[in-house]
Design a protein around this motif. Sequence first.
Motif, PDB file in Angstrom:
ATOM      1  N   GLN A  71       9.973  -3.957  -5.692  1.00 52.26           N
ATOM      2  CA  GLN A  71       9.247  -4.827  -4.764  1.00 52.26           C
ATOM      3  C   GLN A  71       7.932  -4.192  -4.314  1.00 52.26           C
ATOM      4  O   GLN A  71       7.083  -4.853  -3.732  1.00 52.26           O
ATOM      5  CB  GLN A  71      10.111  -5.139  -3.543  1.00 52.26           C
ATOM      6  CG  GLN A  71      11.310  -5.989  -3.856  1.00 52.26           C
ATOM      7  CD  GLN A  71      12.196  -6.195  -2.650  1.00 52.26           C
ATOM      8  OE1 GLN A  71      11.838  -5.881  -1.517  1.00 52.26           O
ATOM      9  NE2 GLN A  71      13.378  -6.745  -2.888  1.00 52.26           N
ATOM     10  N   TYR A  72       7.745  -2.905  -4.580  1.00 45.64           N
ATOM     11  CA  TYR A  72       6.560  -2.169  -4.141  1.00 45.64           C
ATOM     12  C   TYR A  72       5.506  -2.127  -5.237  1.00 45.64           C
ATOM     13  O   TYR A  72       5.834  -2.104  -6.425  1.00 45.64           O
ATOM     14  CB  TYR A  72       6.940  -0.725  -3.775  1.00 45.64           C
ATOM     15  CG  TYR A  72       7.703  -0.622  -2.480  1.00 45.64           C
ATOM     16  CD1 TYR A  72       7.051  -0.283  -1.295  1.00 45.64           C
ATOM     17  CD2 TYR A  72       9.067  -0.872  -2.435  1.00 45.64           C
ATOM     18  CE1 TYR A  72       7.752  -0.188  -0.101  1.00 45.64           C
ATOM     19  CE2 TYR A  72       9.772  -0.789  -1.248  1.00 45.64           C
ATOM     20  CZ  TYR A  72       9.106  -0.449  -0.081  1.00 45.64           C
ATOM     21  OH  TYR A  72       9.792  -0.370   1.095  1.00 45.64           O
ATOM     22  N   ASN A  73       4.238  -2.077  -4.825  1.00 49.56           N
ATOM     23  CA  ASN A  73       3.146  -1.805  -5.760  1.00 49.56           C
ATOM     24  C   ASN A  73       3.145  -0.304  -5.985  1.00 49.56           C
ATOM     25  O   ASN A  73       2.945   0.466  -5.047  1.00 49.56           O
ATOM     26  CB  ASN A  73       1.797  -2.235  -5.181  1.00 49.56           C
ATOM     27  CG  ASN A  73       1.622  -3.727  -5.185  1.00 49.56           C
ATOM     28  OD1 ASN A  73       2.308  -4.445  -5.906  1.00 49.56           O
ATOM     29  ND2 ASN A  73       0.697  -4.209  -4.376  1.00 49.56           N
ATOM     30  N   ILE A  74       3.369   0.113  -7.217  1.00 52.42           N
ATOM     31  CA  ILE A  74       3.490   1.530  -7.547  1.00 52.42           C
ATOM     32  C   ILE A  74       2.309   1.953  -8.403  1.00 52.42           C
ATOM     33  O   ILE A  74       1.925   1.236  -9.345  1.00 52.42           O
ATOM     34  CB  ILE A  74       4.815   1.801  -8.298  1.00 52.42           C
ATOM     35  CG1 ILE A  74       6.000   1.419  -7.409  1.00 52.42           C
ATOM     36  CG2 ILE A  74       4.913   3.254  -8.733  1.00 52.42           C
ATOM     37  CD1 ILE A  74       7.337   1.470  -8.101  1.00 52.42           C
ATOM     38  N   GLY A  99      21.354   7.221 -10.026  1.00 51.94           N
ATOM     39  CA  GLY A  99      21.457   6.253 -11.110  1.00 51.94           C
ATOM     40  C   GLY A  99      20.239   6.129 -12.002  1.00 51.94           C
ATOM     41  O   GLY A  99      19.335   6.952 -11.994  1.00 51.94           O
ATOM     42  N   LYS A 100      20.214   5.077 -12.786  1.00 54.00           N
ATOM     43  CA  LYS A 100      19.112   4.795 -13.706  1.00 54.00           C
ATOM     44  C   LYS A 100      18.079   3.925 -13.001  1.00 54.00           C
ATOM     45  O   LYS A 100      18.411   3.119 -12.142  1.00 54.00           O
ATOM     46  CB  LYS A 100      19.623   4.055 -14.955  1.00 54.00           C
ATOM     47  CG  LYS A 100      20.566   4.871 -15.805  1.00 54.00           C
ATOM     48  CD  LYS A 100      19.793   5.856 -16.620  1.00 54.00           C
ATOM     49  CE  LYS A 100      20.729   6.622 -17.537  1.00 54.00           C
ATOM     50  NZ  LYS A 100      20.078   7.749 -18.147  1.00 54.00           N
ATOM     51  N   LEU A 101      16.842   4.071 -13.415  1.00 51.36           N
ATOM     52  CA  LEU A 101      15.753   3.314 -12.810  1.00 51.36           C
ATOM     53  C   LEU A 101      14.827   2.809 -13.899  1.00 51.36           C
ATOM     54  O   LEU A 101      14.508   3.541 -14.837  1.00 51.36           O
ATOM     55  CB  LEU A 101      14.968   4.209 -11.836  1.00 51.36           C
ATOM     56  CG  LEU A 101      13.733   3.600 -11.191  1.00 51.36           C
ATOM     57  CD1 LEU A 101      14.108   2.431 -10.290  1.00 51.36           C
ATOM     58  CD2 LEU A 101      12.991   4.658 -10.394  1.00 51.36           C
ATOM     59  N   LYS A 102      14.413   1.564 -13.756  1.00 52.06           N
ATOM     60  CA  LYS A 102      13.409   0.992 -14.650  1.00 52.06           C
ATOM     61  C   LYS A 102      12.406   0.265 -13.777  1.00 52.06           C
ATOM     62  O   LYS A 102      12.779  -0.548 -12.939  1.00 52.06           O
ATOM     63  CB  LYS A 102      14.050   0.021 -15.637  1.00 52.06           C
ATOM     64  CG  LYS A 102      13.043  -0.613 -16.579  1.00 52.06           C
ATOM     65  CD  LYS A 102      13.711  -1.330 -17.716  1.00 52.06           C
ATOM     66  CE  LYS A 102      12.808  -2.028 -18.673  1.00 52.06           C
ATOM     67  NZ  LYS A 102      11.453  -1.661 -18.820  1.00 52.06           N
ATOM     68  N   ILE A 103      11.142   0.587 -13.965  1.00 48.41           N
ATOM     69  CA  ILE A 103      10.066  -0.076 -13.225  1.00 48.41           C
ATOM     70  C   ILE A 103       9.657  -1.303 -14.028  1.00 48.41           C
ATOM     71  O   ILE A 103       9.332  -1.199 -15.209  1.00 48.41           O
ATOM     72  CB  ILE A 103       8.866   0.871 -12.997  1.00 48.41           C
ATOM     73  CG1 ILE A 103       9.303   2.105 -12.211  1.00 48.41           C
ATOM     74  CG2 ILE A 103       7.725   0.148 -12.300  1.00 48.41           C
ATOM     75  CD1 ILE A 103       9.869   1.833 -10.831  1.00 48.41           C
ATOM     76  N   ASN A 104       9.685  -2.450 -13.387  1.00 46.88           N
ATOM     77  CA  ASN A 104       9.430  -3.716 -14.074  1.00 46.88           C
ATOM     78  C   ASN A 104       7.954  -4.114 -14.107  1.00 46.88           C
ATOM     79  O   ASN A 104       7.638  -5.220 -14.496  1.00 46.88           O
ATOM     80  CB  ASN A 104      10.233  -4.841 -13.414  1.00 46.88           C
ATOM     81  CG  ASN A 104      11.722  -4.610 -13.554  1.00 46.88           C
ATOM     82  OD1 ASN A 104      12.185  -3.995 -14.504  1.00 46.88           O
ATOM     83  ND2 ASN A 104      12.480  -5.088 -12.591  1.00 46.88           N
ATOM     84  N   LYS A 140       0.794  -1.227   0.000  1.00 43.32           N
ATOM     85  CA  LYS A 140       0.000   0.000   0.000  1.00 43.32           C
ATOM     86  C   LYS A 140       0.827   1.277   0.000  1.00 43.32           C
ATOM     87  O   LYS A 140       0.307   2.336  -0.315  1.00 43.32           O
ATOM     88  CB  LYS A 140      -0.924   0.018   1.217  1.00 43.32           C
ATOM     89  CG  LYS A 140      -1.936  -1.092   1.207  1.00 43.32           C
ATOM     90  CD  LYS A 140      -2.825  -1.027   2.428  1.00 43.32           C
ATOM     91  CE  LYS A 140      -3.808  -2.187   2.425  1.00 43.32           C
ATOM     92  NZ  LYS A 140      -4.636  -2.177   3.627  1.00 43.32           N
ATOM     93  N   GLY A 141       2.099   1.215   0.344  1.00 41.65           N
ATOM     94  CA  GLY A 141       2.921   2.403   0.523  1.00 41.65           C
ATOM     95  C   GLY A 141       2.962   3.349  -0.667  1.00 41.65           C
ATOM     96  O   GLY A 141       2.920   4.555  -0.511  1.00 41.65           O
ATOM     97  N   LEU A 142       3.036   2.826  -1.882  1.00 45.94           N
ATOM     98  CA  LEU A 142       3.148   3.655  -3.089  1.00 45.94           C
ATOM     99  C   LEU A 142       1.986   3.458  -4.056  1.00 45.94           C
ATOM    100  O   LEU A 142       1.997   4.004  -5.156  1.00 45.94           O
ATOM    101  CB  LEU A 142       4.472   3.357  -3.810  1.00 45.94           C
ATOM    102  CG  LEU A 142       5.741   3.631  -3.022  1.00 45.94           C
ATOM    103  CD1 LEU A 142       6.961   3.135  -3.785  1.00 45.94           C
ATOM    104  CD2 LEU A 142       5.873   5.097  -2.698  1.00 45.94           C
TER     105      LEU A 142
END
Length: 189
Positions: A101-104, A115-120, A81-83
């Motif tokens: 690992q979070y539900n976004i 750095g770089k970020l990619k949401i899977n 629920k955090g994000l």
Amino acid sequence: MLIPEITDYILEKENLKKEETSIHILVNNETDIAIQNIKKFSTEFKAITIITNHIDKFKRIEEKIYNELGINITVMNNKKKGLSRAKIIINYDFPKELINQYNINEKAIIVNIQGKLKINKKRYDGKIIQGYEIIDNTENEYDIENEKFYTRELYESTFYYEQPYKYVREKIEKDKMKIKELYLQNGSY
């Protein structure tokens, strides 16, 4: 240091008001910049939620902000629920493996500092801000032969390492720094 200006730029582009918007902050390390920005945001935004693996550290900060300013902020580490309802997420130091690992929220705007970020997540269709450029309102002239630098790099280099947050914020406000453009993974904003 320019996270407040970046959030102002996002709010303007998205037609959002601070007093109606919540900010979610991903942070594990108690840096002065992160703490001071949390304090600043707590007085401006509808709500602040800190997502961290070090809940005890940030509970003390939550208590300090409440005692000093009378403002409640939320500290949690709930991966489901955090994000999930976050519109704007500021990532100070979470690695991409941990964020994933979070539900976004599928439309969340993530300001990624490290750095770089990619949401899977397949359904994620938000914006990930990886960098920015500023409008330099100062009289500074940068004369560097055969080298291309971003204005932000040159401006940021005028600050000394370990300068107090308050001094740097005063200089940024005095210089009337504004964000010119945000760089996304696939283009600009």
